[in-house]
Design a protein around this motif. Structure first.
Motif, mmCIF file in Angstrom:
data_model
loop_
_atom_site.group_PDB
_atom_site.id
_atom_site.type_symbol
_atom_site.label_atom_id
_atom_site.label_comp_id
_atom_site.label_asym_id
_atom_site.label_seq_id
_atom_site.Cartn_x
_atom_site.Cartn_y
_atom_site.Cartn_z
ATOM 1 N N GLN A 512 32.247 -95.299 40.424
ATOM 2 C CA GLN A 512 32.395 -95.640 39.015
ATOM 3 C C GLN A 512 33.595 -94.939 38.398
ATOM 4 O O GLN A 512 34.294 -95.501 37.550
ATOM 5 C CB GLN A 512 31.115 -95.279 38.252
ATOM 6 C CG GLN A 512 31.107 -95.656 36.786
ATOM 7 C CD GLN A 512 31.151 -97.153 36.574
ATOM 8 O OE1 GLN A 512 30.823 -97.920 37.467
ATOM 9 N NE2 GLN A 512 31.580 -97.564 35.392
ATOM 10 N N GLU A 516 36.805 -96.834 36.436
ATOM 11 C CA GLU A 516 37.307 -96.530 35.101
ATOM 12 C C GLU A 516 38.761 -96.086 35.150
ATOM 13 O O GLU A 516 39.579 -96.486 34.312
ATOM 14 C CB GLU A 516 36.438 -95.436 34.459
ATOM 15 C CG GLU A 516 35.005 -95.841 34.203
ATOM 16 C CD GLU A 516 34.914 -96.981 33.212
ATOM 17 O OE1 GLU A 516 35.739 -97.033 32.283
ATOM 18 O OE2 GLU A 516 34.038 -97.843 33.379
ATOM 19 N N LYS A 519 41.012 -99.086 35.595
ATOM 20 C CA LYS A 519 41.183 -99.854 34.362
ATOM 21 C C LYS A 519 42.259 -99.239 33.478
ATOM 22 O O LYS A 519 43.120 -99.942 32.934
ATOM 23 C CB LYS A 519 39.859 -99.926 33.601
ATOM 24 C CG LYS A 519 38.811 -100.823 34.224
ATOM 25 C CD LYS A 519 37.558 -100.821 33.359
ATOM 26 C CE LYS A 519 36.477 -101.716 33.949
ATOM 27 N NZ LYS A 519 35.243 -101.694 33.115
ATOM 28 N N ARG A 627 37.960 -93.794 23.452
ATOM 29 C CA ARG A 627 38.043 -94.945 24.338
ATOM 30 C C ARG A 627 39.490 -95.364 24.438
ATOM 31 O O ARG A 627 40.260 -95.196 23.502
ATOM 32 C CB ARG A 627 37.187 -96.115 23.833
ATOM 33 C CG ARG A 627 37.422 -96.451 22.383
ATOM 34 C CD ARG A 627 36.630 -97.675 22.009
ATOM 35 N NE ARG A 627 35.250 -97.584 22.371
ATOM 36 C CZ ARG A 627 34.352 -96.952 21.641
ATOM 37 N NH1 ARG A 627 34.703 -96.339 20.543
ATOM 38 N NH2 ARG A 627 33.093 -96.942 22.016
ATOM 39 N N LEU A 640 38.409 -100.880 28.232
ATOM 40 C CA LEU A 640 37.978 -99.652 28.889
ATOM 41 C C LEU A 640 36.802 -99.072 28.139
ATOM 42 O O LEU A 640 36.826 -98.962 26.924
ATOM 43 C CB LEU A 640 39.135 -98.636 28.920
ATOM 44 C CG LEU A 640 40.443 -99.206 29.510
ATOM 45 C CD1 LEU A 640 41.511 -98.148 29.463
ATOM 46 C CD2 LEU A 640 40.217 -99.669 30.923
ATOM 47 N N THR A 641 35.777 -98.708 28.849
ATOM 48 C CA THR A 641 34.574 -98.187 28.225
ATOM 49 C C THR A 641 34.664 -96.672 28.134
ATOM 50 O O THR A 641 35.336 -96.027 28.945
ATOM 51 C CB THR A 641 33.335 -98.567 29.046
ATOM 52 O OG1 THR A 641 33.537 -98.106 30.380
ATOM 53 C CG2 THR A 641 33.163 -100.071 29.064
ATOM 54 N N GLY A 647 27.611 -97.776 33.835
ATOM 55 C CA GLY A 647 28.530 -98.753 34.375
ATOM 56 C C GLY A 647 27.794 -99.951 34.912
ATOM 57 O O GLY A 647 26.582 -100.052 34.859
#
Length: 655
Positions: A512, A516, A519, A627, A640-641, A647
């Motif tokens: 995960q 991220e 991204k 963020r 993008l979280t 996730g």
């Protein structure tokens, strides 16, 4: 579409009960057998009919053929006779009862023919249970299922095609009750003035907006703003959804659009609020029959927005999380003239939201609302409402009399990093150490680069993660520097780097983190002009220009960026090896380490080591980051979280 007022609440229930009561009374009256005033004389045809209606069993138990009937008729032994559609019932003069089957009716015809030729006194003959005397409900009863289906279909069609009803009494929500969204409320003030007096705008020749589009993240209060606008402007309010115009039958969606605008013109001044307006979609080439119907619905919608006059007092208010999913013709000036972005609440607004929602539960005195607001940077009003409600649930679960500050803190952690699972299989000593090393790497790099406030680091599972490093932003930010993005990527890669430093091997727990980090790197390279190669080309612009593009160069540039940041991260972790050892051991012993202890471990590093770290710094002291998304730069880049949210990976991992 709202239900008819007659069918809502207690009035609808009372109406249904009344209809059922009337139906029951009518059914009982129709099916209740009529009792004669005076009993018929024995041996008369009336007495025979009464017995037959009671039961035909005395006759049915004694079946005879036509020869017996003709013999009794010739020798005058018949006392009374009754003819039905399927048989002839006979009672002789000496009291014998029998029946002769007559499905075709030929026996009855023969009997009546002979009966007409008799001389002397004739026996009484009557009809029993024939079509002529059958009650109407018995004739209709075989067709009742079809009739009920037709009535039900007609009722549903009438209800579905009824005109849209507007709410006139107000929504009960004003701008004062909508906390936050100050810029959006300010932008809606002139719309409120127009709806209150459309003629004044028309007299000056001003063309008020026909449509206003509210955009923003889910949960920011777009629906609440629409309801508040209707209340403030004293206008009628019709609320629908974008998907309501879709139908499996051709033409129904177009009729719904026409009915909507027709109802709005009759109720003017009126606000048509279309929630999730992106459900209308975009027009496309008619490759399928469904595309043709969707295009016709959008075309009808465009025609209706062009069809009403500026002074008609009708305003179309749309709300969506995906404005790029709307048809460009719908967003042009003259239709949706204004687009208002509903942003996230600021620090003061979050504090007011906590006070508002906490006033609806039994909260303890002396809660630090300011601290709660500082710990919820980047959260929406809907998330804050969830936190307060979850805190009350935690208090009820613990049988507490009031909702304490600790319950709110636990609820914030649950909102950011997920629920703490119960009944988890214990991990082996090797896995616990690997998770501890992984999370210690995240925490040290986050604290050292000041990516945010390190609240805590734990190796207890939360949500889908086997371990969690909770990093919260310290301020609201809309712009993020390149150095901040690079620092966040290094923080995401630190867990994997710490594993590589300790075990010379990485695990699947960083899956995960890599997602991220990738991204962010792809956004930097393909949307934000931060590529290591210096290219400024935006992939979004290439897509909108419908130009064929080989994305391998961008992928290679993003991978090069990730690898260079990984090397910097490993160099920084080697310099902080004593602190990494300390935090790892604390996690193995205590399972949870506060963020203050992580900062203290960094402060205890030898001074030469701290000076050596300056050589690998990528910028000055970094501010908090909530963020990182290409949309912050008014583009449609990769979303993008924030760190710590669950996730979409298929298995548990480590954050």
């Amino acid at each position: 579409m709202k239900k008819a007022p007659l069918l809502q609440g207690r009035r609808g229930l009372a109406l249904c009960l009344f209809v059922l009561l009337v139906s029951a009374v009518l059914a009982a009256w129709q099916f209740m057998p009529a009792s004669p005033a005076n009993p018929p004389a024995a041996g008369s045809v009336a007495a025979m009919l009464a017995e037959l209606k009671d039961s035909t069993e005395p006759w049915r138990s004694n079946r005879r053929d036509i020869s017996t009937l003709m013999a009794d008729l010739t020798e005058s032994r018949i006392g009374t006779a009754a003819i039905s559609d399927e048989a002839v019932y006979v009672t002789t003069a000496d009291g014998l009862q029998y029946w002769v089957p007559d499905q075709s009716g030929r026996i009855a015809d023969l009997l009546l023919e002979r009966y007409a030729g008799l001389s002397g006194e004739r026996f009484p003959v009557t009809l029993f249970d024939t079509d002529g005397e059958t009650p109407w409900y018995k004739r209709v009863l075989p067709y009742s299922p079809i009739g009920l289906l037709i009535l039900l279909a007609a009722g549903v069609a009438i209800y579905r095609m009824q005109p849209y009803r507007a709410r006139r009494e107000g929504t009960g929500i004003g701008f004062d009750q909508v906390i936050g969204a100050g810029e959006a409320k300010l932008a809606l003030r002139d719309v409120t003035a127009y709806l209150r007096d459309p003629a004044a705008y028309a007299a000056l020749g001003a063309r008020p907006p026909k449509g206003v589009l509210l955009t923003g993240e889910p949960g920011t209060g777009k629906t609440q703003l629409a309801k508040a606008l209707a209340t403030e402007s004293n206008a009628a309010f019709i609320q629908v959804t974008g998907s309501e115009f879709s139908s499996m039958y051709f033409g129904v969606g177009i009729q719904k659009v026409k009915a909507l605008f027709r109802a709005a013109r009759k109720q003017a001044p009126c606000i048509i609020f279309i929630d999730e307006i992106d459900g209308i979609g975009k027009r496309a080439e008619q490759q399928r029959s469904s595309d043709a119907e969707s295009n016709r619905i959008i075309n009808q919608f465009l025609a209706e927005m062009d069809g009403f006059e500026p002074a008609s007092g009708v305003l179309v208010l749309g709300a969506t999380n995906f404005p790029n999913s709307l048809d460009p013709a719908l967003l042009r000036e003259g239709r949706f003239d204004r687009s208002i972005a509903v942003g996230l609440p600021g620090l003061d607004d979050r504090e007011k939201l906590f006070r508002l929602y906490a006033g609806k539960i039994r909260a303890a005195e002396g809660l630090d609302y300011a601290q709660l607001a500082r710990n919820t940077v980047g959260l929406t009003p809907a998330s804050i409402a969830y936190i307060v409600n979850h805190a009350a649930l935690l208090a009820a679960r613990g049988e507490a009399l009031q909702v304490e500050m600790s319950h709110f803190v636990d609820a914030i952690e649950t909102c950011r990093i997920g629920e703490q699972p119960s009944g988890v299989t214990p991990l082996s000593a090797t896995d616990r150490k690997r998770i501890a090393v992984h999370e210690a790497g995240h925490a040290l790099i986050a604290a050292d680069l000041r990516v945010g406030r390190v609240e805590k680091v734990t190796i207890l599972p939360r949500g889908q993660a086997l371990g969690v490093t909770l990093v919260t932003p310290v301020e609201d930010k809309r712009l993020h520097l390149e150095s901040e993005l690079r620092a966040r990527i290094m923080m995401l890669l630190a867990g994997r780097g710490a594993e590589q430093l300790y075990f010379n091997e990485v695990s699947s727990g960083a899956g995960q983190d890599l997602q991220e980090a990738s991204k962010i790197a792809l956004s930097m390279v393909g949307a934000l002009g931060m590529s290591p190669s210096g290219t400024l080309l935006s992939l979004q612009a290439v897509r909108e220009a419908n130009i064929d593009f080989d994305s391998r160069a961008s992928i290679e540039a993003a991978d090069h960026l990730l690898r260079s940041l990984e090397r910097e991260c490993l160099a920084r972790l080697r310099l902080m090896k004593p602190a990494l050892d300390e935090i790892t051991q604390r996690l193995l012993d205590e399972e949870t380490v506060p963020g203050e202890d992580v900062l203290a471990a960094i402060a205890r590093l030898p001074q030469p080591s701290q000076d050596a770290q300056i050589s690998v710094l990528i910028g000055p002291a970094l501010e908090a980051i909530d963020r990182v998304a290409a949309s912050a730069m008014n583009g449609e880049g990769l979303q993008l979280t924030p760190l710590g949210k669950d996730g979409d990976d298929e298995g548990p991992g480590m954050v």
